[in-house]
Design an enzyme around this catalytic site. Sequence first.
Site, PDB file in Angstrom:
ATOM      1  N   LYS A 116       0.806  -1.217   0.000  1.00 31.90           N
ATOM      2  CA  LYS A 116       0.000   0.000   0.000  1.00 31.90           C
ATOM      3  C   LYS A 116       0.843   1.273   0.000  1.00 31.90           C
ATOM      4  O   LYS A 116       0.462   2.283  -0.611  1.00 31.90           O
ATOM      5  CB  LYS A 116      -0.948  -0.021   1.191  1.00 31.90           C
ATOM      6  CG  LYS A 116      -2.057  -1.065   1.071  1.00 31.90           C
ATOM      7  CD  LYS A 116      -2.950  -1.061   2.286  1.00 31.90           C
ATOM      8  CE  LYS A 116      -4.177  -1.934   2.098  1.00 31.90           C
ATOM      9  NZ  LYS A 116      -3.864  -3.315   1.770  1.00 31.90           N
ATOM     10  N   GLU A 200      -2.934   6.394   8.251  1.00 33.95           N
ATOM     11  CA  GLU A 200      -3.741   7.310   7.453  1.00 33.95           C
ATOM     12  C   GLU A 200      -4.631   8.150   8.362  1.00 33.95           C
ATOM     13  O   GLU A 200      -5.036   7.700   9.438  1.00 33.95           O
ATOM     14  CB  GLU A 200      -4.663   6.543   6.489  1.00 33.95           C
ATOM     15  CG  GLU A 200      -3.983   5.922   5.296  1.00 33.95           C
ATOM     16  CD  GLU A 200      -4.984   5.238   4.383  1.00 33.95           C
ATOM     17  OE1 GLU A 200      -6.167   5.125   4.771  1.00 33.95           O
ATOM     18  OE2 GLU A 200      -4.595   4.816   3.294  1.00 33.95           O
ATOM     19  N   HIS A 235     -14.639  -3.149   8.993  1.00 32.87           N
ATOM     20  CA  HIS A 235     -13.938  -3.069   7.704  1.00 32.87           C
ATOM     21  C   HIS A 235     -14.301  -4.196   6.748  1.00 32.87           C
ATOM     22  O   HIS A 235     -13.688  -4.315   5.675  1.00 32.87           O
ATOM     23  CB  HIS A 235     -12.417  -3.026   7.904  1.00 32.87           C
ATOM     24  CG  HIS A 235     -11.958  -1.971   8.868  1.00 32.87           C
ATOM     25  ND1 HIS A 235     -12.137  -0.633   8.628  1.00 32.87           N
ATOM     26  CD2 HIS A 235     -11.357  -2.064  10.079  1.00 32.87           C
ATOM     27  CE1 HIS A 235     -11.651   0.058   9.648  1.00 32.87           C
ATOM     28  NE2 HIS A 235     -11.176  -0.785  10.542  1.00 32.87           N
ATOM     29  N   ARG A 297      -7.420  -8.153  -8.700  1.00 31.68           N
ATOM     30  CA  ARG A 297      -8.151  -9.414  -8.866  1.00 31.68           C
ATOM     31  C   ARG A 297      -9.622  -9.095  -9.071  1.00 31.68           C
ATOM     32  O   ARG A 297     -10.036  -7.934  -9.030  1.00 31.68           O
ATOM     33  CB  ARG A 297      -7.998 -10.275  -7.608  1.00 31.68           C
ATOM     34  CG  ARG A 297      -8.414  -9.533  -6.336  1.00 31.68           C
ATOM     35  CD  ARG A 297      -8.474 -10.417  -5.128  1.00 31.68           C
ATOM     36  NE  ARG A 297      -8.597  -9.670  -3.880  1.00 31.68           N
ATOM     37  CZ  ARG A 297      -9.713  -9.156  -3.401  1.00 31.68           C
ATOM     38  NH1 ARG A 297     -10.838  -9.272  -4.077  1.00 31.68           N
ATOM     39  NH2 ARG A 297      -9.731  -8.502  -2.248  1.00 31.68           N
TER      40      ARG A 297
END
Length: 623
Positions: A116, A200, A235, A297
């Site tokens: 990431k 973040e 999440h 994907r």
Amino acid sequence: MIRSLLIANRGEIACRVIRTARRLGIRTVAVYSDADANALHVRQANEAIHIGPSPARESYLVGERIIAAALETGAEAIHPGYGFLSENADFAQAVLDAGLIWVGPRPDSIRAMGLKDAAKQRMIAAGVPVTPGYLGEDQTPERLQREADAIGYPVLIKAVAGGGGKGMRRVDAPADFADALQSCRREAASSFGDDRVLIEKYILSPRHIEVQVFGDTHGEVVHLFERDCSLQRRHQKVIEEAPAPGMDAETREAVCGAAVRAARAVDYVGAGTIEFIADASEGLRADRIWFMEMNTRLQVEHPVTEEITGVDLVEWQLRVASGERLPKRQEELSIDGWAMEARLYAENPSTGFLPSTGPLEHLVLPDFIRIETGVEEGGEVSAFYDPMIAKLIVHESSRLGAIEELWEATTDVEVWPVRTNAAFLGRLCLDEHFRSGNVDTGLIARKIDGLTAVTAPLEDHLSEIAGQLVGGAVNNACAGFRLNREPDVSVRMVDDRGNTHVITTIYPITTIYPSDDKACDEITHFFLGEARSFRLAAPRGSGAVGAATDGAILSPMPGRIIAVEVAAGASVAKGQKLVTLEAMKMEHSLVAPFDGIVAELNAQTGGQVSEGALLVRIERDTA
């Protein structure tokens, strides 16, 4: 076109790929572990190869065995599905090195977007907006704490190699950061073999918007519009829809354009998803939507895109992998209607959504919508894998029409003895904020108590249940009962939650399982997605029976104890964490049901426990 295909996966996605391959005349090869020897995908494929023991790390995650199976069966190509090895660049390269076709993006593209922090740097260079945060190499807890303090709370800790909601923790205050970091790293190391994280800024009113992209080997990249996946719990996506509510044409053009630029930046081929986070405090605006990550994907929620575009994304994958051009150009793609997908899981909302595994003795799914599943009645939900039972997919001309159709579908779900989240999904469909499109990723958490409240059985239904239970006891326990006349005794029943019901009116049987006229020792009742079993509490005149053991904390599934937070004899408060259990690579906290004393403690850190094992027993403090 590819002529033979091995699916390196299991469950519903394996069945989904097999269906399209069969339509295209492609021979299919399934792989399976010990636990999946009798699985649906194994029987649907033309051929099946055993690849190892039940744990995924010894079967579905062993790339060498999967490639060997492809070579042994003469398969030309490997489709990875999602999860497992689908985003493993080394596996993709090994497939190519073996002379096989990889139905997915190039290994270099997977590597570019797999981490990431590096992916965000690449997106910045491509002019794609990203969320503020820390992407540095210094991973010491002290440095990460300083960066989080500088960004400002709340922050989100995310595993660099993460995905699927694993390895993510929200932190609201500096004092909570160290514990959250430790937990996040533990889960990341267990799930991905990499405990590095990034930090973040956490958006307080976030919407999860993602764009389906598709590229071919001829340099063409298109988008197939956006999906909204904002309805999440811890999440994990719960209900996905397309298009996104409140998305105007200008914002759609900006977001989808950014997604195409992101895909082009890594020379992308095949199906992929660019995920964005939007600050929805002022509606969806292009200048308040930022890149989060790319999934290299096919996504679990791909059917909603298929429904609104009329495209078979698996077919596109197979055609592109065969070297063909994309079947449609950008100007040939358009949105038709509204689609939604709900994930029906084997989990128990009343116990904090802990997985519910075991045999599917009774399984009925709605027959008026699209269903994607990898199980059937008589099968089993294994403790070794993701506990998804099915995806419920609807497509209507309007958003409200899709919601109504989805709600109706959830009420038709019947599963036993495995628990499901069907009633929870149905309550979401009735929520006023969801229905109005006023959603964000915190909606479920804010309303969790109401969404997980257990629906009480109707009195008429209880009377029907009593009728069948008592019918079997006419000659013994309830000799005073007579059909077709007023009973001269009350019928006492106990349900699987320990509640006692006293019934004085008996009705004919219409809403229960089994649904024939035979008497049963135990009856399962389905209502609005809820399932509840009943049995006679005691023979007539013998008095009531007690409820389930009070204060017994049982292991909800097989797993490993990774933390014990209390000691025998200690005082605990309602909601206090007692034990942390790791199962299916996820951490599950078991908490005290009321204020009391730890009367018995059988849990030890590092110990393996079976489903139903007594871990802690709490006694009420009567002092």
